[in-house]
Motif scaffolding. Structure first.
Motif, mmCIF file in Angstrom:
data_model
loop_
_atom_site.group_PDB
_atom_site.id
_atom_site.type_symbol
_atom_site.label_atom_id
_atom_site.label_comp_id
_atom_site.label_asym_id
_atom_site.label_seq_id
_atom_site.Cartn_x
_atom_site.Cartn_y
_atom_site.Cartn_z
ATOM 1 N N PRO A 2 -8.058 66.236 0.953
ATOM 2 C CA PRO A 2 -9.003 66.318 2.079
ATOM 3 C C PRO A 2 -10.461 66.262 1.632
ATOM 4 N N ASP A 3 -10.801 65.174 0.978
ATOM 5 C CA ASP A 3 -12.153 64.955 0.465
ATOM 6 C C ASP A 3 -12.473 63.474 0.650
ATOM 7 N N PRO A 4 -13.430 63.138 1.508
ATOM 8 C CA PRO A 4 -13.694 61.723 1.792
ATOM 9 C C PRO A 4 -14.073 60.908 0.559
ATOM 10 N N LYS A 5 -14.805 61.515 -0.383
ATOM 11 C CA LYS A 5 -15.194 60.780 -1.586
ATOM 12 C C LYS A 5 -13.994 60.511 -2.484
ATOM 13 N N ALA A 6 -13.094 61.496 -2.587
ATOM 14 C CA ALA A 6 -11.891 61.306 -3.399
ATOM 15 C C ALA A 6 -10.996 60.232 -2.788
ATOM 16 N N ILE A 7 -10.875 60.247 -1.469
ATOM 17 C CA ILE A 7 -10.070 59.230 -0.785
ATOM 18 C C ILE A 7 -10.665 57.843 -1.012
ATOM 19 N N GLU A 8 -11.968 57.740 -0.824
ATOM 20 C CA GLU A 8 -12.640 56.446 -0.986
ATOM 21 C C GLU A 8 -12.492 55.919 -2.412
ATOM 22 N N TYR A 9 -12.620 56.805 -3.396
ATOM 23 C CA TYR A 9 -12.519 56.378 -4.798
ATOM 24 C C TYR A 9 -11.112 55.870 -5.115
ATOM 25 N N ASN A 10 -10.094 56.646 -4.737
ATOM 26 C CA ASN A 10 -8.716 56.247 -5.040
ATOM 27 C C ASN A 10 -8.353 54.929 -4.368
ATOM 28 N N VAL A 11 -8.698 54.814 -3.094
ATOM 29 C CA VAL A 11 -8.344 53.592 -2.365
ATOM 30 C C VAL A 11 -9.088 52.389 -2.941
ATOM 31 N N LYS A 12 -10.345 52.579 -3.302
ATOM 32 C CA LYS A 12 -11.123 51.487 -3.889
ATOM 33 C C LYS A 12 -10.480 50.984 -5.174
ATOM 34 N N GLN A 13 -10.029 51.916 -6.023
ATOM 35 C CA GLN A 13 -9.360 51.518 -7.262
ATOM 36 C C GLN A 13 -8.047 50.798 -6.973
ATOM 37 N N ALA A 14 -7.326 51.260 -5.959
ATOM 38 C CA ALA A 14 -6.051 50.637 -5.601
ATOM 39 C C ALA A 14 -6.252 49.215 -5.100
ATOM 40 N N LEU A 15 -7.318 48.989 -4.339
ATOM 41 C CA LEU A 15 -7.532 47.674 -3.735
ATOM 42 C C LEU A 15 -7.858 46.598 -4.763
ATOM 43 N N PHE A 16 -8.278 46.992 -5.962
ATOM 44 C CA PHE A 16 -8.473 46.009 -7.029
ATOM 45 C C PHE A 16 -7.141 45.403 -7.477
ATOM 46 N N LEU A 17 -6.042 46.078 -7.182
ATOM 47 C CA LEU A 17 -4.730 45.674 -7.685
ATOM 48 C C LEU A 17 -3.933 44.848 -6.685
ATOM 49 N N ALA A 18 -4.466 44.648 -5.492
ATOM 50 C CA ALA A 18 -3.709 43.964 -4.438
ATOM 51 C C ALA A 18 -4.618 43.020 -3.663
ATOM 52 N N ASP A 19 -3.994 42.186 -2.836
ATOM 53 C CA ASP A 19 -4.765 41.228 -2.040
ATOM 54 C C ASP A 19 -5.147 41.842 -0.693
ATOM 55 N N GLY A 20 -5.473 40.994 0.265
ATOM 56 C CA GLY A 20 -5.935 41.465 1.561
ATOM 57 C C GLY A 20 -4.909 42.235 2.361
ATOM 58 N N SER A 21 -3.636 42.130 2.008
ATOM 59 C CA SER A 21 -2.615 42.876 2.748
ATOM 60 C C SER A 21 -2.818 44.378 2.596
ATOM 61 N N ALA A 22 -3.217 44.825 1.407
ATOM 62 C CA ALA A 22 -3.496 46.247 1.196
ATOM 63 C C ALA A 22 -4.779 46.655 1.916
ATOM 64 N N GLN A 23 -5.758 45.777 1.913
ATOM 65 C CA GLN A 23 -7.008 46.068 2.625
ATOM 66 C C GLN A 23 -6.743 46.233 4.115
ATOM 67 N N LEU B 275 -1.703 40.689 -9.498
ATOM 68 C CA LEU B 275 -2.221 40.927 -8.156
ATOM 69 C C LEU B 275 -1.038 41.016 -7.201
ATOM 70 N N MET B 276 -0.977 42.125 -6.458
ATOM 71 C CA MET B 276 0.075 42.306 -5.468
ATOM 72 C C MET B 276 -0.280 41.528 -4.206
ATOM 73 N N GLU B 277 0.652 40.709 -3.744
ATOM 74 C CA GLU B 277 0.445 39.915 -2.541
ATOM 75 C C GLU B 277 1.493 40.274 -1.493
ATOM 76 N N ARG B 278 1.105 40.118 -0.227
ATOM 77 C CA ARG B 278 2.014 40.344 0.906
ATOM 78 C C ARG B 278 2.681 41.720 0.825
ATOM 79 N N TRP B 279 1.890 42.708 0.455
ATOM 80 C CA TRP B 279 2.432 44.062 0.345
ATOM 81 C C TRP B 279 2.641 44.662 1.731
ATOM 82 N N ARG B 280 3.770 45.323 1.919
ATOM 83 C CA ARG B 280 4.032 45.985 3.195
ATOM 84 C C ARG B 280 5.034 47.112 2.994
ATOM 85 N N ALA B 281 4.957 48.098 3.883
ATOM 86 C CA ALA B 281 5.914 49.205 3.876
ATOM 87 C C ALA B 281 7.176 48.765 4.609
#
Length: 205
Positions: A88-109, A188-194
């Motif tokens: 529950p920390d907006p900066k921690a959330i933003e940092y983790n997600v930003k690092q994750a998005l380097f590893l995937a394409d627009g589907s993760a975004q 690069l992860m493409e077409r990622w989905r749950a």
């Protein structure tokens, strides 16, 4: 006179021999330089990168191709750990997600944008909820490129009074990209989905 001619001929033979030896030496030095340059190039091609507490380190591998399946699985695991480890920390959330998005394409975004617009992250912050994930296994198919991947994991939603465990399954395709500090495995992860995200149990703390 004959002795002088003999001496001249002997000197000529010696000069000829020295010239041949010099040429042989030059050839040997050149051959060694080419061999050394080739070995250096091969070693550079066999260089992989690993992360140690956020620092990019170089490691030498005898055959990078042999390590690619291991790297692919770790790439997918790392993405899920970054994307779904939330406090529950907006900066921690933003940092983790930003690092994750380097590893995937627009589907993760797009998945991130949908969660943000639905108020998911704000709810975590306001209710002091933490979330983590444990990747149980990563199934990788390397027979067809891009490589198909399915990830099996368990999520924990940690609230003040309860802990909810969820079964989470996702799928994506992996393609090769250049390695970098933000993407050390070069995938690069493409077409990622749950594919599946269901509650297994809720326990009181």
């Amino acid at each position: 006179m004959f002795r002088s001619l003999k001496n001249i001929d002997s000197a000529y033979q010696q000069i000829k021999m020295l010239a041949l030896l010099f040429m042989l030496l030059c050839f040997s030095v050149s051959a060694y330089a080419i061999y050394a340059a080739r070995q250096t190039a091969l070693e550079a091609q066999g260089r992989i990168y690993v992360l140690d507490q956020g620092n990019l380190l170089a490691a030498v591998s005898h055959n990078v191709k042999e390590n690619r399946p291991v790297e692919a699985k770790d790439h997918v695991k790392r993405f899920h750990e970054l994307f779904f480890t939330l406090d529950p920390d907006p900066k921690a959330i933003e940092y983790n997600v930003k690092q994750a998005l380097f590893l995937a394409d627009g589907s993760a975004q797009r998945a991130y944008d949908n969660l943000r617009e639905s108020g998911y992250y704000n709810h975590l912050i306001q209710a002091n909820i933490s979330q983590d994930i444990k990747v149980d296994s990563v199934a990788l198919q390397t027979s067809v490129y891009p490589y198909y991947v399915r990830c099996f994991a368990q999520q924990r939603i940690i609230r003040a009074s309860t802990v909810t465990t969820r079964r989470f399954v996702s799928e994506c395709y992996l393609r090769d990209v250049s390695r970098s500090a933000n993407n050390p495995h070069g995938f690069l992860m493409e077409r990622w989905r749950a594919v599946e995200n269901i509650d297994l149990r809720t326990e009181r703390r």
